[in-house]
Scaffold this motif. Sequence first.
Motif, PDB file in Angstrom:
ATOM      1  N   VAL A  28    -108.493   4.059 -26.309  1.00  0.00           N
ATOM      2  CA  VAL A  28    -108.587   2.788 -25.586  1.00  0.00           C
ATOM      3  C   VAL A  28    -107.715   2.817 -24.340  1.00  0.00           C
ATOM      4  CG1 VAL A  28    -108.214   0.289 -25.720  1.00  0.00           C
ATOM      5  CG2 VAL A  28    -109.025   1.543 -27.737  1.00  0.00           C
ATOM      6  N   THR A  29    -108.293   2.386 -23.222  1.00  0.00           N
ATOM      7  CA  THR A  29    -107.540   2.192 -21.980  1.00  0.00           C
ATOM      8  C   THR A  29    -107.613   0.718 -21.612  1.00  0.00           C
ATOM      9  OG1 THR A  29    -108.157   4.410 -21.219  1.00  0.00           O
ATOM     10  CG2 THR A  29    -107.292   2.880 -19.566  1.00  0.00           C
ATOM     11  N   VAL A  30    -106.464   0.133 -21.311  1.00  0.00           N
ATOM     12  CA  VAL A  30    -106.396  -1.275 -20.938  1.00  0.00           C
ATOM     13  C   VAL A  30    -106.065  -1.384 -19.456  1.00  0.00           C
ATOM     14  CG1 VAL A  30    -105.280  -3.497 -21.359  1.00  0.00           C
ATOM     15  CG2 VAL A  30    -105.607  -1.884 -23.253  1.00  0.00           C
ATOM     16  N   PHE A  31    -106.871  -2.153 -18.731  1.00  0.00           N
ATOM     17  CA  PHE A  31    -106.635  -2.422 -17.304  1.00  0.00           C
ATOM     18  C   PHE A  31    -106.259  -3.896 -17.157  1.00  0.00           C
ATOM     19  CE2 PHE A  31    -109.664   1.080 -17.442  1.00  0.00           C
ATOM     20  CZ  PHE A  31    -109.185   1.962 -16.477  1.00  0.00           C
ATOM     21  N   GLY A  32    -105.112  -4.185 -16.532  1.00  0.00           N
ATOM     22  CA  GLY A  32    -104.750  -5.583 -16.338  1.00  0.00           C
ATOM     23  C   GLY A  32    -103.334  -5.736 -15.832  1.00  0.00           C
ATOM     24  N   ALA A  33    -103.143  -6.648 -14.890  1.00  0.00           N
ATOM     25  CA  ALA A  33    -101.834  -6.816 -14.257  1.00  0.00           C
ATOM     26  C   ALA A  33    -100.789  -7.331 -15.243  1.00  0.00           C
ATOM     27  CB  ALA A  33    -101.953  -7.777 -13.074  1.00  0.00           C
ATOM     28  N   HIS A  34    -101.115  -8.352 -16.037  1.00  0.00           N
ATOM     29  CA  HIS A  34    -100.127  -8.925 -16.944  1.00  0.00           C
ATOM     30  C   HIS A  34     -99.754  -7.961 -18.058  1.00  0.00           C
ATOM     31  CE1 HIS A  34    -100.204 -12.704 -14.914  1.00  0.00           C
ATOM     32  NE2 HIS A  34    -101.459 -12.971 -15.231  1.00  0.00           N
ATOM     33  N   ILE A  35    -100.745  -7.312 -18.651  1.00  0.00           N
ATOM     34  CA  ILE A  35    -100.444  -6.368 -19.723  1.00  0.00           C
ATOM     35  C   ILE A  35     -99.690  -5.159 -19.168  1.00  0.00           C
ATOM     36  CG2 ILE A  35    -101.456  -4.867 -21.481  1.00  0.00           C
ATOM     37  CD1 ILE A  35    -101.508  -7.867 -22.131  1.00  0.00           C
ATOM     38  N   HIS A  36    -100.009  -4.780 -17.946  1.00  0.00           N
ATOM     39  CA  HIS A  36     -99.260  -3.682 -17.330  1.00  0.00           C
ATOM     40  C   HIS A  36     -97.800  -4.071 -17.145  1.00  0.00           C
ATOM     41  CE1 HIS A  36     -98.064  -0.812 -14.070  1.00  0.00           C
ATOM     42  NE2 HIS A  36     -98.724   0.010 -14.861  1.00  0.00           N
ATOM     43  N   ALA A  37     -97.545  -5.331 -16.774  1.00  0.00           N
ATOM     44  CA  ALA A  37     -96.166  -5.803 -16.631  1.00  0.00           C
ATOM     45  C   ALA A  37     -95.440  -5.806 -17.971  1.00  0.00           C
ATOM     46  CB  ALA A  37     -96.161  -7.201 -16.032  1.00  0.00           C
ATOM     47  N   LEU A  38     -96.181  -5.957 -19.052  1.00  0.00           N
ATOM     48  CA  LEU A  38     -95.596  -6.016 -20.399  1.00  0.00           C
ATOM     49  C   LEU A  38     -95.784  -4.714 -21.180  1.00  0.00           C
ATOM     50  CD1 LEU A  38     -96.831  -9.580 -21.451  1.00  0.00           C
ATOM     51  CD2 LEU A  38     -94.593  -8.939 -20.543  1.00  0.00           C
ATOM     52  N   ARG A  39     -96.082  -3.629 -20.480  1.00  0.00           N
ATOM     53  CA  ARG A  39     -96.452  -2.391 -21.171  1.00  0.00           C
ATOM     54  C   ARG A  39     -95.357  -1.850 -22.083  1.00  0.00           C
ATOM     55  NH1 ARG A  39     -95.538  -1.717 -15.903  1.00  0.00           N
ATOM     56  NH2 ARG A  39     -94.226  -0.019 -15.111  1.00  0.00           N
ATOM     57  N   ALA A  40     -94.091  -2.161 -21.797  1.00  0.00           N
ATOM     58  CA  ALA A  40     -93.009  -1.711 -22.681  1.00  0.00           C
ATOM     59  C   ALA A  40     -93.104  -2.365 -24.060  1.00  0.00           C
ATOM     60  CB  ALA A  40     -91.658  -2.010 -22.050  1.00  0.00           C
ATOM     61  N   TRP A  41     -93.804  -3.486 -24.146  1.00  0.00           N
ATOM     62  CA  TRP A  41     -93.969  -4.206 -25.412  1.00  0.00           C
ATOM     63  C   TRP A  41     -95.200  -3.730 -26.188  1.00  0.00           C
ATOM     64  CZ3 TRP A  41     -90.718  -8.438 -26.870  1.00  0.00           C
ATOM     65  CH2 TRP A  41     -89.727  -8.737 -25.920  1.00  0.00           C
ATOM     66  N   PHE A  42     -95.977  -2.834 -25.603  1.00  0.00           N
ATOM     67  CA  PHE A  42     -97.181  -2.311 -26.255  1.00  0.00           C
ATOM     68  C   PHE A  42     -97.123  -0.782 -26.294  1.00  0.00           C
ATOM     69  CE2 PHE A  42     -98.433  -6.537 -24.822  1.00  0.00           C
ATOM     70  CZ  PHE A  42     -99.104  -7.029 -25.933  1.00  0.00           C
ATOM     71  N   PRO A  43     -96.196  -0.243 -27.060  1.00  0.00           N
ATOM     72  CA  PRO A  43     -96.023   1.219 -27.090  1.00  0.00           C
ATOM     73  C   PRO A  43     -97.260   1.924 -27.628  1.00  0.00           C
ATOM     74  CG  PRO A  43     -94.803   0.181 -28.873  1.00  0.00           C
ATOM     75  CD  PRO A  43     -95.280  -0.933 -27.993  1.00  0.00           C
ATOM     76  N   GLY A  44     -97.543   3.077 -27.052  1.00  0.00           N
ATOM     77  CA  GLY A  44     -98.663   3.886 -27.509  1.00  0.00           C
ATOM     78  C   GLY A  44     -99.985   3.583 -26.844  1.00  0.00           C
ATOM     79  N   PHE A  45    -100.071   2.461 -26.125  1.00  0.00           N
ATOM     80  CA  PHE A  45    -101.312   2.117 -25.429  1.00  0.00           C
ATOM     81  C   PHE A  45    -101.346   2.781 -24.046  1.00  0.00           C
ATOM     82  CE2 PHE A  45    -101.220  -1.348 -28.466  1.00  0.00           C
ATOM     83  CZ  PHE A  45    -102.563  -1.592 -28.728  1.00  0.00           C
ATOM     84  N   ASP A  46    -102.537   3.138 -23.624  1.00  0.00           N
ATOM     85  CA  ASP A  46    -102.774   3.582 -22.247  1.00  0.00           C
ATOM     86  C   ASP A  46    -103.061   2.327 -21.427  1.00  0.00           C
ATOM     87  OD1 ASP A  46    -103.532   4.737 -19.863  1.00  0.00           O
ATOM     88  OD2 ASP A  46    -105.316   5.740 -20.661  1.00  0.00           O
TER      89      ASP A  46
END
Length: 317
Positions: free
Chosen positions: A39-57
């Motif tokens: 799974v690859t996630v594209f998005g400004a808000h989730i990218h800003a919070l990427r440290a809270w979603f370990p293991g995700f691309d």
Amino acid sequence: MPLDKDSLAHVAIIASPAIGDSLLLMTVAHNLRRAGSNVTVFGAHIHALRAWFPGFDIRPALPPDQASEVLRDYGAVVQLHEARPLPEPHAIHPRALILEHLCRMRSPQSMAQRLVEYCRAELGLLDPEKHNGLVPPAGLVHRSHQARVVIHPTASTPDKCWLASRFVTLARRLRDEGLDPHFIISPAERPQWEHVQELGLGLPALGGLDEVEAWIFGSGWFIGNDSGIGHLASNLHVPTLSLFMRQGGARTWRPDWGPGRILVGGDYIPTGKLKEKLWKYALTPGRVARDFSRFRANGSWPSPYAVAAAGAAMPAL
């Protein structure tokens, strides 16, 4: 009908430009990933919070003019709304899965639960869960400031906002009861709220969305409008009281991860247009304060987060 496994082997999630919608769509990303999808996630808000979603691309928001080229090798593309952020997803990808129908369906379930059912019934995933993969970074202590009440007085549109003066009245009442209320607003909104500091109310100067998240994570309670920050607080399992205009909107869009309560201002107002105009006047600070007091007295909730080892520090007050 569930999709074939090949289509779900490599999936692009196109997150919404709205914070709450982005967090909700991460439920689909998390359950696909649990089932073995890449799974690859594209998005400004989730990218800003990427440290809270370990293991995700997780990647920045995808510009529409680059979407066809970037997405062509994915087996499926998932987007919550029909026309945003990509305006014509079906023209961009032959297997574009648009989840708008979940927003409009008649159901007592919240959107968070509807997305779980979508994963089970339409994606064919076994045992999906109402979790979106969020994991707090090391070093943060959940609800370490038990008396601190985060108040979020704004929303994406003015019709969703309770009266500013009533939020201030509520905050002063909470302070008099021994609590520690703080207003969370965006940098652009700050000039309209700086006066609360003269009343002895908190107005922390926070940076990016990840810093806001860490600050809420350490807070004891949350009160706010129907907004993405309310979903964020719920996602962090901070007990959340949410103020809504209508019962139908509250049923669908209520924050539904951590402990929460909703309060609807337009319950007894007869028509939609009148509800939109009058709900914020019908809902008094006294009613909100009393409901919040009952919510707090309802019991204590064990934290789902273990105290992390020393690492990242909580943002300063």
